[in-house]
Design an enzyme around this catalytic site. Structure first.
Site, PDB file in Angstrom:
ATOM      1  N   HIS A 150      44.417  30.252  54.784  1.00  0.00           N
ATOM      2  CA  HIS A 150      44.406  29.129  55.729  1.00  0.00           C
ATOM      3  C   HIS A 150      45.065  29.486  57.053  1.00  0.00           C
ATOM      4  O   HIS A 150      44.516  29.241  58.122  1.00  0.00           O
ATOM      5  CB  HIS A 150      45.087  27.904  55.125  1.00  0.00           C
ATOM      6  N   GLU A 165      51.281  20.795  47.312  1.00  0.00           N
ATOM      7  CA  GLU A 165      50.090  20.064  47.731  1.00  0.00           C
ATOM      8  C   GLU A 165      48.993  20.225  46.661  1.00  0.00           C
ATOM      9  O   GLU A 165      48.437  19.257  46.178  1.00  0.00           O
ATOM     10  CB  GLU A 165      49.626  20.647  49.066  1.00  0.00           C
ATOM     11  N   HIS A 166      48.689  21.481  46.325  1.00  0.00           N
ATOM     12  CA  HIS A 166      47.683  21.785  45.302  1.00  0.00           C
ATOM     13  C   HIS A 166      48.353  22.456  44.118  1.00  0.00           C
ATOM     14  O   HIS A 166      49.161  23.365  44.306  1.00  0.00           O
ATOM     15  CB  HIS A 166      46.625  22.749  45.851  1.00  0.00           C
ATOM     16  N   ASP A 182      38.434  20.699  47.989  1.00  0.00           N
ATOM     17  CA  ASP A 182      38.600  20.605  49.443  1.00  0.00           C
ATOM     18  C   ASP A 182      37.428  19.916  50.117  1.00  0.00           C
ATOM     19  O   ASP A 182      37.541  19.417  51.231  1.00  0.00           O
ATOM     20  CB  ASP A 182      38.716  22.008  50.053  1.00  0.00           C
ATOM     21  N   HIS A 222      68.673 -22.262  55.285  1.00  0.00           N
ATOM     22  CA  HIS A 222      67.791 -21.842  54.202  1.00  0.00           C
ATOM     23  C   HIS A 222      67.823 -22.866  53.076  1.00  0.00           C
ATOM     24  O   HIS A 222      66.790 -23.265  52.545  1.00  0.00           O
ATOM     25  CB  HIS A 222      68.205 -20.463  53.666  1.00  0.00           C
ATOM     26  N   GLN A 273      44.005  29.982  49.237  1.00  0.00           N
ATOM     27  CA  GLN A 273      45.038  29.198  49.890  1.00  0.00           C
ATOM     28  C   GLN A 273      45.711  30.013  50.986  1.00  0.00           C
ATOM     29  O   GLN A 273      45.968  29.522  52.087  1.00  0.00           O
ATOM     30  CB  GLN A 273      46.076  28.750  48.857  1.00  0.00           C
TER      31      GLN A 273
END
Lengths: 435, 435
Positions: free
Chosen positions: B264, B329-330, B363, B422, B261
């Protein structure tokens, strides 16, 4: 209001009709931004200042007390309380069908199991228009899906009147709903949205903000979204209806439905498309007859002048094509061959089918949600639903064999993307075998 | 990187870790806005100018030709083509389970039938990072759900290199996917988002824009959303992982996942929480050992320095509480009592379960979607899915008896909200009976 042939409408008018008042909130973005900034910096003090300025009242407590809610319930007529109960039952009945339990587990490759699970959003913010135009139905439409989704905390903001009070109808709706995890605050406008986006001393920060309001409210919602720390339901604007009708429709009904949309505000939209010139003429006459009977006639005639149209088309196909491009919030289909028309309709919030399904029946009590995308946003947004109050999480579980089965492909793709540690995280699990 | 006791981390560090690089795109909002404005006004001419300025190439055609796509496929290795095919199969297999057919019809009240139908979004825009870091997997993750949803047109933008070419791996992915309704354009950055939001001479306007990119791309996406005429998937930022592990986990595996991770980008995040001080020390040692082996070591050590942590907790409950607030996220769960932990996890994009489920396996090829919310946005957003490429429409059909059954409640609520037309739209359908 005279019927026109759709093919003969001048391009400028057609553009105005199709554009309607969508995106008008952009004009007040800068004011909304300034208000939000103050709330972010000064919290409750800013909320009190803006409430004094915009609502004309200096508030002690921002939160509505239990006693105030009970007082509102006492002020409501038994008929209104019954109507709320009826609406709540039906809204719950329909919205309960949205809930997705745990989904199918898929074995994409032997030893590789993937699936999704549902989780509600912990804390949500609901905006309910108040002040001169209190909309208790908006409370029901946002709070009930939050309840069914299982949100832990429901924060509701609505503006007070000059006496610092919330309209009894909203209080009564809160009382009848009776959700132990719902808290009600006397704050409206862009500052209410800021409070729910950032949090203040009194009002907790929420993760997603729901409900329609005036242009300041919409501008504040999209600004809060654009900062990346809160989501919103949709950027909703003025209300609108498109009616598709043929000779089988009843002109008095169609005119009444047309006007029920037009009365919402000066910037509402109402468009009728019909294959029957006779119906078009009859509806125009009915609109002239019914309009003066309404206490909201001014608003209705203002909106019809700008964004209204009674259009004659050659075929129902032309009306369908227009509808899919116009992408209305509300779409009524009053034609004989309804079952041929419905599958071809692509973009609408709610579709009302047949001569006994007037749009207002879906605004309150049929069980449907009335928080819908407007301004052609039904091309990409759906109605508010239970799903809007939660999200899925993906899950993946593998055996060593499963990892072995996808090892090669993952390594090749990681290498192609220049991410060696990605490949290595897979590789390393097979190194032991080589010892 | 030294292990620390979570309870002893100073508040400022903890705040930085929890905040990570979320919302950083706000800093480039003004530049993105200026770029978008030019594209809105000058269309293709602005796209060519920005491509010359940012990508260093003067383009003839903005659209990638069939010949270029086939050339890319020829340049790709057979292994890569096989990996794409494998990934595509699995992604399709999992995503097909998302599709919802027509839903249950509910009779909320006798004679009142309500239900929802699914419709795909007609034209969607996909952003695929290119240039120096081409991510063909992002194409698969956005295009496949669009395909399964049934979107009519799929517009893809990705930046060219200095020779005006798209990386062969992206071209090969397009070729293998082989979607007849997909068009690929050589445009990146905020100007690509503007093109898909507004439309230009070459690039059609889309209704929803998907895919992650650099901060300019994210800033442009949220700006486009805030104008109210286009939706977006989510405001995604730098990638991140949280790993929860106990003494049963393998320190070499955990370290490899941690680094996968961190590699990245300089602003990625990786956090490990463990109940085992022994594991924490062993993972730290493994990180030191494995880090220098990576060609991406610089990025990985930069991100770990800012947003990395190996934290020791007293109980798994503490780790769960942190995880639900961090909302990663993960999320990897490498503990013995996994089945007790999973139900308590609330906010995550994908959860990877067990010692043989490294994050990178999700991924690319397991079938899961890798477009996930970041920066704690998993509190309110879910992973990209087929549902993201469509929306529901509500339907309502009533008989005269159905309308009669909800007449009273609707009229009472319409009156409470001050909307006489209405009520009248319902009333008028019963007037005939009185004649």
């Amino acid at each position: 209001m005279q019927p026109v042939r759709l093919s003969e409408v001048d391009p400028e008018t057609l553009k105005r009709i199709k554009q309607r008042a969508a995106g008008e909130f952009g004009k007040v973005s800068e004011q909304a931004r300034a208000i939000m900034q103050e709330v972010r910096e000064r919290g409750d003090a800013a909320l009190r200042d803006f409430t004094a300025r915009f609502d004309g009242v200096q508030l002690e407590s921002l939160e509505v007390s239990r006693e105030e809610i009970e007082q509102g319930l006492r002020e409501a007529s038994p008929e209104l309380v019954e109507a709320f109960k009826f609406a709540i039952d039906n809204i719950r009945k329909f919205h309960r069908t949205h809930v997705t339990a745990e989904e199918e587990h898929v074995e994409t490759v032997p030893g590789v199991e993937v699936w999704r699970v549902w989780r509600s959003i912990e804390r949500v913010g609901l905006y309910v228009p108040g002040g001169r135009a209190p909309l208790p139905s908006s409370l029901l439409m946002t709070a009930i899906p939050a309840e069914i989704a299982g949100c832990d905390e429901i924060i509701v903001c609505t503006p007070p009147n000059k006496e610092g009070k919330i309209h009894y109808s909203i209080l009564a709706a809160v009382a009848v709903l009776n959700l132990p995890n719902l808290r009600l605050f006397k704050v409206g406008g862009a500052h209410a949205i800021a409070a729910m986006a950032y949090g203040t001393e009194s009002i907790p920060k929420t993760y997603k903000i729901f409900g329609a309001g005036n242009p300041y409210v919409t501008a504040a919602k999209v600004l809060a979204f654009s900062e990346g720390m809160v989501s919103i339901d949709m950027p909703a604007g003025p209300s609108e209806v498109l009616i598709i009708a043929d000779a089988s429709a009843n002109p008095a009904y169609v005119a009444a439905d047309f006007l029920s949309q037009a009365e919402h505000a000066d910037d509402s939209s109402a468009v009728l498309l019909t294959t029957s010139p006779k119906l078009a003429i009859a509806v125009a006459a009915e609109v002239r007859r019914q309009l003066p009977l309404l206490s909201t006639a001014d608003r209705a005639s203002n909106s019809l002048e700008q964004y209204g149209m009674i259009g004659i088309v050659e075929t129902i196909e032309q009306a369908i094509e227009f509808a899919n491009d116009y992408a209305p919030e509300h779409l009524e289909v009053c034609t004989e061959n309804v079952d041929e028309v419905l599958p071809k309709l692509r973009n609408a919030g709610t579709i009302f089918v047949g001569n006994f399904t007037p749009e207002p029946s879906g605004d309150y009590v049929s069980g449907l949600n009335h928080v819908l995308p407007t301004g052609a946003n039904t091309k990409m947004f759906g109605p508010l639903s239970v799903e809007s109050f939660g999200k899925k999480m993906q899950m993946q579980r593998m055996t060593a064999e499963g990892l072995a089965n996808l090892r090669k492909a993952a390594e090749v793709m990681a290498a192609a993307e220049g991410l060696p540690a990605h490949g290595r995280a897979i590789n390393i699990r097979f190194e032991d075998e080589q010892h």
